[in-house]
Motif scaffolding. Structure first.
Motif, PDB file in Angstrom:
ATOM      1  N   ASP A  91       0.850  -1.327  -0.015  1.00  0.00           N
ATOM      2  CA  ASP A  91      -0.113  -0.095   0.005  1.00  0.00           C
ATOM      3  C   ASP A  91       0.919   1.165  -0.010  1.00  0.00           C
ATOM      4  O   ASP A  91       0.566   2.082  -0.698  1.00  0.00           O
ATOM      5  CB  ASP A  91      -0.683   0.003   1.061  1.00  0.00           C
ATOM      6  N   ALA A  92       1.921   1.240   0.764  1.00  0.00           N
ATOM      7  CA  ALA A  92       2.959   2.632   1.051  1.00  0.00           C
ATOM      8  C   ALA A  92       3.417   2.608  -0.648  1.00  0.00           C
ATOM      9  O   ALA A  92       3.441   3.695  -1.238  1.00  0.00           O
ATOM     10  CB  ALA A  92       3.672   2.342   2.153  1.00  0.00           C
ATOM     11  N   PHE A  93       3.941   1.316  -1.031  1.00  0.00           N
ATOM     12  CA  PHE A  93       4.708   1.735  -2.324  1.00  0.00           C
ATOM     13  C   PHE A  93       3.783   2.063  -3.372  1.00  0.00           C
ATOM     14  O   PHE A  93       4.135   2.974  -4.133  1.00  0.00           O
ATOM     15  CB  PHE A  93       5.225   0.461  -2.807  1.00  0.00           C
ATOM     16  N   VAL A  94       2.301   1.487  -3.372  1.00  0.00           N
ATOM     17  CA  VAL A  94       1.290   1.983  -4.394  1.00  0.00           C
ATOM     18  C   VAL A  94       1.302   3.430  -4.442  1.00  0.00           C
ATOM     19  O   VAL A  94       1.027   4.301  -5.203  1.00  0.00           O
ATOM     20  CB  VAL A  94       0.215   1.301  -4.406  1.00  0.00           C
ATOM     21  N   THR A  95       1.050   4.043  -3.164  1.00  0.00           N
ATOM     22  CA  THR A  95       1.106   5.417  -2.821  1.00  0.00           C
ATOM     23  C   THR A  95       2.155   6.472  -3.263  1.00  0.00           C
ATOM     24  O   THR A  95       1.856   7.203  -3.708  1.00  0.00           O
ATOM     25  CB  THR A  95       0.487   5.625  -1.307  1.00  0.00           C
ATOM     26  N   LEU A  96       3.269   5.817  -2.877  1.00  0.00           N
ATOM     27  CA  LEU A  96       4.465   6.462  -3.250  1.00  0.00           C
ATOM     28  C   LEU A  96       5.028   6.469  -4.567  1.00  0.00           C
ATOM     29  O   LEU A  96       5.648   7.579  -5.114  1.00  0.00           O
ATOM     30  CB  LEU A  96       5.597   5.825  -2.329  1.00  0.00           C
ATOM     31  N   ALA A  97       4.705   5.438  -5.148  1.00  0.00           N
ATOM     32  CA  ALA A  97       5.136   5.366  -6.612  1.00  0.00           C
ATOM     33  C   ALA A  97       4.952   6.645  -7.787  1.00  0.00           C
ATOM     34  O   ALA A  97       5.700   6.990  -8.453  1.00  0.00           O
ATOM     35  CB  ALA A  97       4.436   4.048  -7.452  1.00  0.00           C
ATOM     36  N   PRO A  98       3.450   6.863  -7.783  1.00  0.00           N
ATOM     37  CA  PRO A  98       3.302   8.065  -8.648  1.00  0.00           C
ATOM     38  C   PRO A  98       4.138   9.532  -8.144  1.00  0.00           C
ATOM     39  O   PRO A  98       4.683  10.189  -9.157  1.00  0.00           O
ATOM     40  CB  PRO A  98       1.828   8.356  -8.639  1.00  0.00           C
ATOM     41  N   ALA A  99       4.411   9.525  -6.970  1.00  0.00           N
ATOM     42  CA  ALA A  99       5.185  10.883  -6.768  1.00  0.00           C
ATOM     43  C   ALA A  99       6.379  10.527  -6.942  1.00  0.00           C
ATOM     44  O   ALA A  99       7.228  11.661  -7.127  1.00  0.00           O
ATOM     45  CB  ALA A  99       4.910  10.941  -5.076  1.00  0.00           C
ATOM     46  N   LEU A 100       6.951   9.388  -6.782  1.00  0.00           N
ATOM     47  CA  LEU A 100       8.472   9.141  -7.174  1.00  0.00           C
ATOM     48  C   LEU A 100       8.626   9.353  -8.662  1.00  0.00           C
ATOM     49  O   LEU A 100       9.735   9.816  -9.212  1.00  0.00           O
ATOM     50  CB  LEU A 100       8.758   7.783  -6.668  1.00  0.00           C
ATOM     51  N   LEU A 101       7.710   8.750  -9.405  1.00  0.00           N
ATOM     52  CA  LEU A 101       7.769   8.952 -10.949  1.00  0.00           C
ATOM     53  C   LEU A 101       7.734  10.284 -11.433  1.00  0.00           C
ATOM     54  O   LEU A 101       8.482  10.852 -12.070  1.00  0.00           O
ATOM     55  CB  LEU A 101       6.690   8.238 -11.607  1.00  0.00           C
ATOM     56  N   GLN A 102       7.201  11.256 -10.531  1.00  0.00           N
ATOM     57  CA  GLN A 102       7.184  12.700 -10.747  1.00  0.00           C
ATOM     58  C   GLN A 102       8.320  13.282 -10.375  1.00  0.00           C
ATOM     59  O   GLN A 102       8.974  14.183 -11.329  1.00  0.00           O
ATOM     60  CB  GLN A 102       6.076  13.425 -10.073  1.00  0.00           C
ATOM     61  N   ILE A 103       8.826  12.872  -9.316  1.00  0.00           N
ATOM     62  CA  ILE A 103      10.251  13.412  -9.131  1.00  0.00           C
ATOM     63  C   ILE A 103      11.275  13.080 -10.108  1.00  0.00           C
ATOM     64  O   ILE A 103      12.147  13.768 -10.616  1.00  0.00           O
ATOM     65  CB  ILE A 103      10.708  12.910  -7.723  1.00  0.00           C
ATOM     66  N   ILE A 104      11.321  11.986 -10.484  1.00  0.00           N
ATOM     67  CA  ILE A 104      12.353  11.445 -11.446  1.00  0.00           C
ATOM     68  C   ILE A 104      12.040  12.153 -12.886  1.00  0.00           C
ATOM     69  O   ILE A 104      12.995  12.478 -13.583  1.00  0.00           O
ATOM     70  CB  ILE A 104      12.056   9.839 -11.696  1.00  0.00           C
ATOM     71  N   SER A 105      10.561  12.266 -13.275  1.00  0.00           N
ATOM     72  CA  SER A 105      10.316  13.005 -14.425  1.00  0.00           C
ATOM     73  C   SER A 105      10.922  14.407 -14.579  1.00  0.00           C
ATOM     74  O   SER A 105      11.469  14.825 -15.264  1.00  0.00           O
ATOM     75  CB  SER A 105       8.875  12.880 -14.552  1.00  0.00           C
ATOM     76  N   ASP A 106      10.797  15.050 -13.269  1.00  0.00           N
ATOM     77  CA  ASP A 106      11.197  16.594 -13.150  1.00  0.00           C
ATOM     78  C   ASP A 106      12.748  16.648 -13.079  1.00  0.00           C
ATOM     79  O   ASP A 106      13.021  17.591 -13.801  1.00  0.00           O
ATOM     80  CB  ASP A 106      10.444  17.089 -11.642  1.00  0.00           C
ATOM     81  N   SER A 107      13.423  15.526 -12.362  1.00  0.00           N
ATOM     82  CA  SER A 107      14.799  15.781 -12.616  1.00  0.00           C
ATOM     83  C   SER A 107      15.087  15.659 -13.939  1.00  0.00           C
ATOM     84  O   SER A 107      16.245  15.854 -14.228  1.00  0.00           O
ATOM     85  CB  SER A 107      15.078  14.513 -11.706  1.00  0.00           C
TER      86      SER A 107
END
Length: 115
Positions: A91-107
């Motif tokens: 559950d934590a990973f599913v919640t976290l994944a979109p935010a991590l992808l956004q950070i990676i995309s922004d970087s």
């Protein structure tokens, strides 16, 4: 006194030294205040998240961090959770994944702009 003058502009005019030193000190102090303010804000944002972690409610901590939309807070949480062996539930990973992808995309976008 002379060291700051040399750092500032290498000016040979001793009369300008106190003014240049004052400018440099004002800039350094101003930047220090900004950093201090940013860190105080981050600490305030992390307080409720830390409380979830103290109770081992890592899912709630992740949801809370993601809802803030602050990349710094999210990265601080991830650093902290990386030390906990059982912190990442599905559950934590599913919640976290979109935010991590956004950070990676922004970087990646920032890196392409700089390149």
């Amino acid at each position: 006194g002379g060291l700051l003058q040399t750092i500032a502009h290498g000016s040979e005019d001793a009369a300008d030294a106190p003014l240049e030193e004052a400018k440099i000190l004002d800039e350094v102090l101003g930047e220090s205040r900004v950093v201090s303010s940013e860190l105080s804000t981050r600490l305030a944002l992390l307080a409720p998240i830390a409380e979830h972690c103290r109770r081992s409610d890592f899912d709630a901590a992740v949801k809370s961090a993601v809802s803030l939309g602050d990349e710094g807070v999210l990265c601080d949480l991830i650093r902290g959770l990386a030390r906990e062996q059982h912190a990442f539930s599905l559950d934590a990973f599913v919640t976290l994944a979109p935010a991590l992808l956004q950070i990676i995309s922004d970087s990646a976008r920032e890196e392409n702009i700089v390149s």
